[in-house]
Design a protein around this motif. Sequence first.
Motif, PDB file in Angstrom:
ATOM      1  N   LYS A  89     -25.918 -55.550  -0.857  1.00  0.00           N
ATOM      2  CA  LYS A  89     -24.603 -56.115  -1.182  1.00  0.00           C
ATOM      3  C   LYS A  89     -24.541 -57.612  -0.890  1.00  0.00           C
ATOM      4  CE  LYS A  89     -19.672 -55.616  -0.178  1.00  0.00           C
ATOM      5  NZ  LYS A  89     -18.643 -54.886   0.610  1.00  0.00           N
ATOM      6  N   ILE A  90     -24.925 -58.015   0.321  1.00  0.00           N
ATOM      7  CA  ILE A  90     -24.812 -59.424   0.717  1.00  0.00           C
ATOM      8  C   ILE A  90     -26.118 -60.180   0.579  1.00  0.00           C
ATOM      9  CG2 ILE A  90     -22.949 -58.870   2.324  1.00  0.00           C
ATOM     10  CD1 ILE A  90     -24.954 -59.169   4.611  1.00  0.00           C
ATOM     11  N   GLY A  91     -27.225 -59.459   0.381  1.00  0.00           N
ATOM     12  CA  GLY A  91     -28.511 -60.120   0.215  1.00  0.00           C
ATOM     13  C   GLY A  91     -29.441 -59.891   1.389  1.00  0.00           C
ATOM     14  N   ARG A  92     -30.723 -59.985   1.086  1.00  0.00           N
ATOM     15  CA  ARG A  92     -31.744 -59.737   2.106  1.00  0.00           C
ATOM     16  C   ARG A  92     -31.707 -60.820   3.187  1.00  0.00           C
ATOM     17  NH1 ARG A  92     -31.356 -55.777  -1.611  1.00  0.00           N
ATOM     18  NH2 ARG A  92     -33.222 -55.418  -2.871  1.00  0.00           N
ATOM     19  N   ARG A  93     -31.570 -62.064   2.788  1.00  0.00           N
ATOM     20  CA  ARG A  93     -31.623 -63.174   3.747  1.00  0.00           C
ATOM     21  C   ARG A  93     -30.479 -63.103   4.755  1.00  0.00           C
ATOM     22  NH1 ARG A  93     -29.357 -68.256   4.201  1.00  0.00           N
ATOM     23  NH2 ARG A  93     -30.678 -69.840   5.190  1.00  0.00           N
ATOM     24  N   LYS A  94     -29.264 -62.878   4.290  1.00  0.00           N
ATOM     25  CA  LYS A  94     -28.113 -62.794   5.197  1.00  0.00           C
ATOM     26  C   LYS A  94     -28.270 -61.630   6.167  1.00  0.00           C
ATOM     27  CE  LYS A  94     -24.730 -65.016   2.153  1.00  0.00           C
ATOM     28  NZ  LYS A  94     -23.498 -64.807   1.335  1.00  0.00           N
ATOM     29  N   LEU A  95     -28.814 -60.529   5.675  1.00  0.00           N
ATOM     30  CA  LEU A  95     -29.014 -59.388   6.557  1.00  0.00           C
ATOM     31  C   LEU A  95     -30.033 -59.718   7.650  1.00  0.00           C
ATOM     32  CD1 LEU A  95     -28.303 -56.483   7.219  1.00  0.00           C
ATOM     33  CD2 LEU A  95     -30.150 -55.752   5.729  1.00  0.00           C
ATOM     34  N   ALA A 208     -35.381 -60.538  -7.033  1.00  0.00           N
ATOM     35  CA  ALA A 208     -34.834 -59.276  -7.542  1.00  0.00           C
ATOM     36  C   ALA A 208     -33.348 -59.144  -7.213  1.00  0.00           C
ATOM     37  CB  ALA A 208     -35.608 -58.094  -6.951  1.00  0.00           C
ATOM     38  N   PHE A 209     -32.952 -59.508  -5.974  1.00  0.00           N
ATOM     39  CA  PHE A 209     -31.544 -59.422  -5.602  1.00  0.00           C
ATOM     40  C   PHE A 209     -30.712 -60.416  -6.420  1.00  0.00           C
ATOM     41  CE2 PHE A 209     -27.921 -61.041  -3.209  1.00  0.00           C
ATOM     42  CZ  PHE A 209     -27.226 -59.867  -2.948  1.00  0.00           C
ATOM     43  N   LEU A 210     -31.181 -61.648  -6.539  1.00  0.00           N
ATOM     44  CA  LEU A 210     -30.422 -62.670  -7.266  1.00  0.00           C
ATOM     45  C   LEU A 210     -30.231 -62.281  -8.728  1.00  0.00           C
ATOM     46  CD1 LEU A 210     -32.140 -65.868  -5.804  1.00  0.00           C
ATOM     47  CD2 LEU A 210     -29.816 -65.063  -5.312  1.00  0.00           C
ATOM     48  N   ALA A 211     -31.265 -61.736  -9.352  1.00  0.00           N
ATOM     49  CA  ALA A 211     -31.169 -61.371 -10.764  1.00  0.00           C
ATOM     50  C   ALA A 211     -30.288 -60.144 -10.966  1.00  0.00           C
ATOM     51  CB  ALA A 211     -32.564 -61.110 -11.323  1.00  0.00           C
ATOM     52  N   GLU A 212     -30.320 -59.213 -10.021  1.00  0.00           N
ATOM     53  CA  GLU A 212     -29.560 -57.978 -10.167  1.00  0.00           C
ATOM     54  C   GLU A 212     -28.095 -58.168  -9.799  1.00  0.00           C
ATOM     55  OE1 GLU A 212     -28.870 -53.960 -10.979  1.00  0.00           O
ATOM     56  OE2 GLU A 212     -30.756 -55.053 -11.258  1.00  0.00           O
ATOM     57  N   ARG A 213     -27.821 -58.878  -8.690  1.00  0.00           N
ATOM     58  CA  ARG A 213     -26.454 -58.992  -8.183  1.00  0.00           C
ATOM     59  C   ARG A 213     -25.752 -60.270  -8.607  1.00  0.00           C
ATOM     60  NH1 ARG A 213     -24.367 -54.187  -7.081  1.00  0.00           N
ATOM     61  NH2 ARG A 213     -25.969 -52.873  -6.140  1.00  0.00           N
ATOM     62  N   VAL A 240     -27.751 -58.339 -17.326  1.00  0.00           N
ATOM     63  CA  VAL A 240     -27.908 -57.174 -16.457  1.00  0.00           C
ATOM     64  C   VAL A 240     -26.960 -56.088 -16.923  1.00  0.00           C
ATOM     65  CG1 VAL A 240     -28.654 -58.449 -14.419  1.00  0.00           C
ATOM     66  CG2 VAL A 240     -26.213 -58.088 -14.817  1.00  0.00           C
ATOM     67  N   THR A 241     -27.214 -54.887 -16.479  1.00  0.00           N
ATOM     68  CA  THR A 241     -26.281 -53.804 -16.742  1.00  0.00           C
ATOM     69  C   THR A 241     -25.064 -53.972 -15.834  1.00  0.00           C
ATOM     70  OG1 THR A 241     -27.445 -52.460 -15.111  1.00  0.00           O
ATOM     71  CG2 THR A 241     -28.132 -52.225 -17.397  1.00  0.00           C
ATOM     72  N   ALA A 242     -24.027 -53.207 -16.095  1.00  0.00           N
ATOM     73  CA  ALA A 242     -22.809 -53.301 -15.288  1.00  0.00           C
ATOM     74  C   ALA A 242     -23.140 -53.106 -13.814  1.00  0.00           C
ATOM     75  CB  ALA A 242     -21.805 -52.234 -15.742  1.00  0.00           C
ATOM     76  N   MET A 243     -22.625 -54.003 -12.981  1.00  0.00           N
ATOM     77  CA  MET A 243     -22.972 -53.993 -11.567  1.00  0.00           C
ATOM     78  C   MET A 243     -21.819 -53.474 -10.724  1.00  0.00           C
ATOM     79  SD  MET A 243     -24.871 -57.663 -11.168  1.00  0.00           S
ATOM     80  CE  MET A 243     -23.454 -58.509 -11.833  1.00  0.00           C
ATOM     81  N   ARG A 244     -22.175 -52.915  -9.597  1.00  0.00           N
ATOM     82  CA  ARG A 244     -21.188 -52.456  -8.619  1.00  0.00           C
ATOM     83  C   ARG A 244     -21.400 -53.230  -7.332  1.00  0.00           C
ATOM     84  NH1 ARG A 244     -23.038 -46.401  -9.002  1.00  0.00           N
ATOM     85  NH2 ARG A 244     -24.971 -47.587  -9.161  1.00  0.00           N
ATOM     86  N   PRO A 245     -20.323 -53.502  -6.590  1.00  0.00           N
ATOM     87  CA  PRO A 245     -20.482 -54.283  -5.369  1.00  0.00           C
ATOM     88  C   PRO A 245     -21.281 -53.560  -4.306  1.00  0.00           C
ATOM     89  CG  PRO A 245     -18.248 -53.397  -5.527  1.00  0.00           C
ATOM     90  CD  PRO A 245     -18.908 -53.131  -6.838  1.00  0.00           C
ATOM     91  N   THR A 246     -21.312 -52.247  -4.321  1.00  0.00           N
ATOM     92  CA  THR A 246     -22.098 -51.489  -3.354  1.00  0.00           C
ATOM     93  C   THR A 246     -22.849 -50.399  -4.093  1.00  0.00           C
ATOM     94  OG1 THR A 246     -20.278 -49.962  -2.911  1.00  0.00           O
ATOM     95  CG2 THR A 246     -20.467 -51.882  -1.470  1.00  0.00           C
ATOM     96  N   VAL A 247     -23.840 -49.839  -3.435  1.00  0.00           N
ATOM     97  CA  VAL A 247     -24.609 -48.741  -4.001  1.00  0.00           C
ATOM     98  C   VAL A 247     -24.165 -47.456  -3.316  1.00  0.00           C
ATOM     99  CG1 VAL A 247     -26.914 -47.777  -4.338  1.00  0.00           C
ATOM    100  CG2 VAL A 247     -26.572 -50.266  -4.456  1.00  0.00           C
ATOM    101  N   PRO A 248     -23.461 -46.563  -4.014  1.00  0.00           N
ATOM    102  CA  PRO A 248     -23.021 -45.321  -3.368  1.00  0.00           C
ATOM    103  C   PRO A 248     -24.213 -44.478  -2.927  1.00  0.00           C
ATOM    104  CG  PRO A 248     -21.898 -45.675  -5.487  1.00  0.00           C
ATOM    105  CD  PRO A 248     -23.009 -46.660  -5.409  1.00  0.00           C
ATOM    106  N   PHE A 249     -24.082 -43.849  -1.754  1.00  0.00           N
ATOM    107  CA  PHE A 249     -25.141 -42.970  -1.283  1.00  0.00           C
ATOM    108  C   PHE A 249     -25.393 -41.846  -2.288  1.00  0.00           C
ATOM    109  CE2 PHE A 249     -24.255 -44.018   3.455  1.00  0.00           C
ATOM    110  CZ  PHE A 249     -24.967 -45.205   3.317  1.00  0.00           C
ATOM    111  N   ALA A 250     -24.361 -41.478  -3.047  1.00  0.00           N
ATOM    112  CA  ALA A 250     -24.513 -40.386  -4.017  1.00  0.00           C
ATOM    113  C   ALA A 250     -25.582 -40.703  -5.054  1.00  0.00           C
ATOM    114  CB  ALA A 250     -23.174 -40.121  -4.715  1.00  0.00           C
TER     115      ALA A 250
END
Length: 441
Positions: A89-95, A208-213, A240-250
């Motif tokens: 959601k926020i990126g690898r670097r921030k995490l 990958a994160f920048l291009a996807e999110r 990109v395809t439609a994006m969601r702010p988070t990835v549901p565990f489902a």
Amino acid sequence: MLIETEAASHSDLQTLVDNSPMSSFQVLMVVICFILNMNDGIDVLVVSFTGSEIVREWALSKSELGYIFSAGLAGMTVGCFLLAPFGDKIGRRKLFIIALSLITSGMLLSSVVSAYYQLLLCRVVTGLGIGGILPTLAAVAAEFSNNKRRDFNVGIVQAGWPIGAILAGFFTAWAIPLFGWRSAFLAAGLVSAVMLVSIVLFMPESLAFLAERQPKNALRQINALLSRMGYASLNALPSVTAMRPTVPFADLFTPAYRVSTFRLWIGIFFGFITLYTLMSWVPTLAKDTGMPFELATYVGTALNVGAFSGGLVFGLVVGRVGLRRLILTFMLIAFGVMLLYGNLSMSYGLMFLMTFFIGFFVQGGFNGYFPTTARVYPAAMRTTGVGLAMGIGRFGAILGPALFGILSDAGLILGLLFSLFSLPLLVAGYMAYTIPSKNLD
């Protein structure tokens, strides 16, 4: 290699990375991940190397020492669940920055504690950061690697852990007799602080994160990365395809991933039971045989030399054997070695040798789960998938060291203990072998 900007998509960028030779910049990013994992190895294993001195100062039982081991692992479990998914959601670097801040705080505070419960709390805080950073390391190494080197790079990043543990072992063997066990936590905290500053100054977000999110200023960041990797710039963001702010565990339980997800969870859970029991208890068990503190610490170092060697060999041969079969092979051999270790009468020299082989096959084989998990899930859900798998697995890491201490206090002999704790390796090997994901073919 050039990309036609008008037709560029996220998949075009991924194909470019997958099929092109790795640049020196990409290699550097993998090296940084390796060093970060070295840092985590120091932070986790320092409590193992200092365990006998903590017991002596506070007159703890083996069960109480086991709870110190498990407190850090409990924090790591929570970190995998709560922190790691934010990497999508926020990126690898921030995490990385958040996680390293927690690790640094926990380690530095551990160096000034004066009571048992304070150390338990500090280990939880440290574990939170480690739990957030470990799954993200696998994702970043995978995303900066081409397809040819991806399994090797993700696997070799995991080999950074035992290198950090080896360094911690040598340092603690020297420092603790001179300065006390708290000096080990202080030194580890300072190393974590240096890594935090390094990430802030030098590590970019993954392509990958920048291009996807596509966060704010994504095009500028993508072009800066493409330039450093030796590729042409884009004039517009990739489609990109439609994006969601988070990835549901489902999403992890859709038909494409459901069976793979459950088998990853089960395999990692059982693998962690044995792996963390060994990492936590081996130096203390060696000291219980009458070894001097320095020599017992080096037994723990032998475990991690074996772990690094096993991880390196695993990475070198996995391309020819395949992840599934190689993990199973390592786990079967590890099962046999542990049975021998627990039931042989050993000299100090043989103990060092057998400890090396335990590390080689147990952790060398278990490290294969990291590239396996990174391959099962696509970039958009990779840190969520890896983080949740490692989070579920760390319940095994919490259970193992604490259960070993409880059973030791109950009077179970070493041979029976090692026989019991070798059985989870069979489950881990079988689960890896039967993961059905087509991405592993």
